[in-house]
Write a protein that holds these residues in place. Structure first.
Motif, PDB file in Angstrom:
ATOM      1  N   ALA A 177      -6.905  -1.782  -1.104  1.00 47.71           N
ATOM      2  CA  ALA A 177      -6.964  -3.691  -1.696  1.00 47.71           C
ATOM      3  C   ALA A 177      -6.868  -4.289  -2.421  1.00 47.71           C
ATOM      4  CB  ALA A 177      -8.891  -3.543  -0.849  1.00 47.71           C
ATOM      5  N   GLY A 178      -7.421  -3.812  -4.149  1.00 49.28           N
ATOM      6  CA  GLY A 178      -7.119  -4.711  -5.167  1.00 49.28           C
ATOM      7  C   GLY A 178      -4.512  -4.621  -4.726  1.00 49.28           C
ATOM      8  N   THR A 179      -4.219  -3.655  -4.583  1.00 50.51           N
ATOM      9  CA  THR A 179      -2.730  -2.797  -4.942  1.00 50.51           C
ATOM     10  C   THR A 179      -2.259  -4.234  -3.883  1.00 50.51           C
ATOM     11  OG1 THR A 179      -2.945  -0.814  -5.502  1.00 50.51           O
ATOM     12  CG2 THR A 179      -0.847  -1.875  -4.384  1.00 50.51           C
ATOM     13  N   ALA A 180      -2.556  -3.953  -2.291  1.00 49.16           N
ATOM     14  CA  ALA A 180      -2.109  -5.564  -1.515  1.00 49.16           C
ATOM     15  C   ALA A 180      -2.611  -6.821  -1.733  1.00 49.16           C
ATOM     16  CB  ALA A 180      -2.608  -4.485  -0.121  1.00 49.16           C
ATOM     17  N   ALA A 182      -3.357   9.280   1.357  1.00 53.81           N
ATOM     18  CA  ALA A 182      -1.754   9.450   0.477  1.00 53.81           C
ATOM     19  C   ALA A 182      -0.926   9.339   1.955  1.00 53.81           C
ATOM     20  CB  ALA A 182      -2.016  11.447  -0.045  1.00 53.81           C
ATOM     21  N   LEU A 183       0.157   8.905   1.268  1.00 55.49           N
ATOM     22  CA  LEU A 183       1.211   9.786   2.319  1.00 55.49           C
ATOM     23  C   LEU A 183       1.744  10.558   2.905  1.00 55.49           C
ATOM     24  CD1 LEU A 183       4.620   8.666   0.500  1.00 55.49           C
ATOM     25  CD2 LEU A 183       2.957   7.355   1.309  1.00 55.49           C
ATOM     26  N   MET A 203       1.150  -0.983  -0.344  1.00 53.91           N
ATOM     27  CA  MET A 203       0.011  -0.057   0.289  1.00 53.91           C
ATOM     28  C   MET A 203       1.056   1.278   0.167  1.00 53.91           C
ATOM     29  SD  MET A 203      -3.515  -1.062   2.933  1.00 53.91           S
ATOM     30  CE  MET A 203      -4.181  -1.802   2.428  1.00 53.91           C
ATOM     31  N   LEU A 204       1.583   1.117   0.785  1.00 54.93           N
ATOM     32  CA  LEU A 204       3.348   1.951   0.899  1.00 54.93           C
ATOM     33  C   LEU A 204       3.437   2.626  -0.583  1.00 54.93           C
ATOM     34  CD1 LEU A 204       4.719   1.594   4.078  1.00 54.93           C
ATOM     35  CD2 LEU A 204       2.565   3.538   3.749  1.00 54.93           C
ATOM     36  N   THR A 205       3.870   1.500  -1.336  1.00 58.41           N
ATOM     37  CA  THR A 205       4.351   1.635  -2.533  1.00 58.41           C
ATOM     38  C   THR A 205       3.372   1.929  -3.422  1.00 58.41           C
ATOM     39  OG1 THR A 205       6.241  -0.468  -1.562  1.00 58.41           O
ATOM     40  CG2 THR A 205       6.336   0.631  -3.872  1.00 58.41           C
ATOM     41  N   ALA A 206       2.962   1.337  -3.543  1.00 60.04           N
ATOM     42  CA  ALA A 206       1.013   1.987  -4.785  1.00 60.04           C
ATOM     43  C   ALA A 206       1.064   3.979  -4.108  1.00 60.04           C
ATOM     44  CB  ALA A 206      -0.025   1.736  -3.804  1.00 60.04           C
ATOM     45  N   LEU A 207       0.931   4.059  -2.906  1.00 63.85           N
ATOM     46  CA  LEU A 207       1.450   5.786  -2.745  1.00 63.85           C
ATOM     47  C   LEU A 207       2.224   6.417  -2.314  1.00 63.85           C
ATOM     48  CD1 LEU A 207      -0.644   5.475   0.480  1.00 63.85           C
ATOM     49  CD2 LEU A 207      -1.645   6.285  -1.381  1.00 63.85           C
ATOM     50  N   MET A 208       3.328   6.392  -3.444  1.00 63.85           N
ATOM     51  CA  MET A 208       4.571   6.604  -4.192  1.00 63.85           C
ATOM     52  C   MET A 208       4.542   7.354  -4.659  1.00 63.85           C
ATOM     53  SD  MET A 208       7.437   6.461  -1.874  1.00 63.85           S
ATOM     54  CE  MET A 208       8.897   6.929  -2.260  1.00 63.85           C
ATOM     55  N   PRO A 223      -0.216   6.105 -16.922  1.00 65.66           N
ATOM     56  CA  PRO A 223      -1.228   5.295 -16.113  1.00 65.66           C
ATOM     57  C   PRO A 223      -0.914   3.667 -15.706  1.00 65.66           C
ATOM     58  CG  PRO A 223      -1.712   4.905 -18.474  1.00 65.66           C
ATOM     59  CD  PRO A 223      -0.708   5.670 -18.223  1.00 65.66           C
ATOM     60  N   ASP A 224      -1.389   4.259 -14.093  1.00 65.21           N
ATOM     61  CA  ASP A 224      -1.172   3.323 -12.535  1.00 65.21           C
ATOM     62  C   ASP A 224       0.155   2.677 -12.448  1.00 65.21           C
ATOM     63  OD1 ASP A 224      -3.698   2.295 -13.070  1.00 65.21           O
ATOM     64  OD2 ASP A 224      -4.411   1.606 -14.736  1.00 65.21           O
ATOM     65  N   SER A 225       0.850   3.542 -12.657  1.00 60.67           N
ATOM     66  CA  SER A 225       2.667   3.483 -12.979  1.00 60.67           C
ATOM     67  C   SER A 225       3.195   4.760 -12.309  1.00 60.67           C
ATOM     68  CB  SER A 225       3.171   3.206 -14.151  1.00 60.67           C
ATOM     69  OG  SER A 225       4.851   2.617 -13.846  1.00 60.67           O
TER      70      SER A 225
END
Length: 228
Positions: free
Chosen positions: A38-41, A73-74, A22-27, A205-207
């Motif tokens: 939830a989908g990311t994790a 968000a972070l 989750m934290l990596t996704a918020l980076m 997108p999504d990256s």
């Protein structure tokens, strides 16, 4: 009695695989919903909500409401810097994910690190500023030189306005892919915004990857030098 900062609590929060994802996704710097995280994790929404509550209580993330939706968000720059440093440390010790793909080279070339530019392009930019003596210092002790105001004004960046913000104008962030520092702080954020606004680059997108156009690469190299 043991005294001082308790790194065990922070380590436990970040160390859980689902929370780490989750934290990596918020980076990416984007605010995401609990469903997206939830989908990311790879967990249920109920489990994700529990993880998010713990991260928020630990001061690592914050949330804001927009209509019926809640976005996460972070909390601030410091969390992004901590996570990027941990990624660099993990990579230097061989703790890497084995799955690679088309996005991997793009992430190493240029990516968003919370709110500033990272990867090869981010490192090149800081190296250029240091070589030109626009920025001086090492490690976290960076400072703008007398030449900085003219250099940034030419790029359309108001350093005086950045200095009024309640955060560092320039600081280093250890790049996980380059194993060297790139430029963070409000100046790093302003420069990334400039590249996007000028159309030199765009977010994929999504990256976390940032794609520079052919014209953008030419303009970037003219400012900061060609790739090594």
């Amino acid at each position: 009695m043991k005294e001082g900062p308790d790194i065990a609590q922070i380590g436990a929060l970040i160390g859980d695989p689902a929370r780490a994802n989750m934290l990596t996704a918020l980076m990416s710097g984007k605010a995401l919903t609990a469903t997206e995280l939830a989908g990311t994790a790879g967990v249920t929404l109920q489990t994700a909500s529990s993880h998010l509550s713990k991260l928020e209580a630990g001061g690592l993330i914050g949330q804001r409401k927009q209509g019926r939706h809640r976005y996460f968000a972070l909390s601030d720059d410091d969390v992004g810097l901590l996570l990027e440093s941990l990624m660099g440390f993990a990579a230097s010790r061989g703790f890497t994910r084995h799955r690679t793909g088309p996005k991997d080279p793009a992430l190493r070339k240029a990516r968003v690190c919370y709110n500033h530019l990272a990867g090869d392009y981010g490192v090149r930019m800081l190296d250029s500023f240091v070589a030109e003596e626009v920025i001086a210092g090492t490690g976290d002790d960076l400072m703008l030189t007398a030449a900085a105001h003219q250099r940034m004004a030419a790029l359309g960046i108001d350093l005086a306005a950045l200095a009024r913000q309640r955060r560092p104008v320039c600081r280093t962030c250890l790049d996980w892919s380059e194993r060297r520092s790139h430029l963070a702080g409000s100046l790093g954020e302003a420069l990334l915004s400039m590249f996007l606004e000028k159309g030199w680059a765009r977010r994929l997108p999504d990256s976390r990857a940032v794609h520079f156009t052919a014209g953008g690469e030419t303009a970037f190299s003219a400012l900061f030098g060609p790739p090594a």
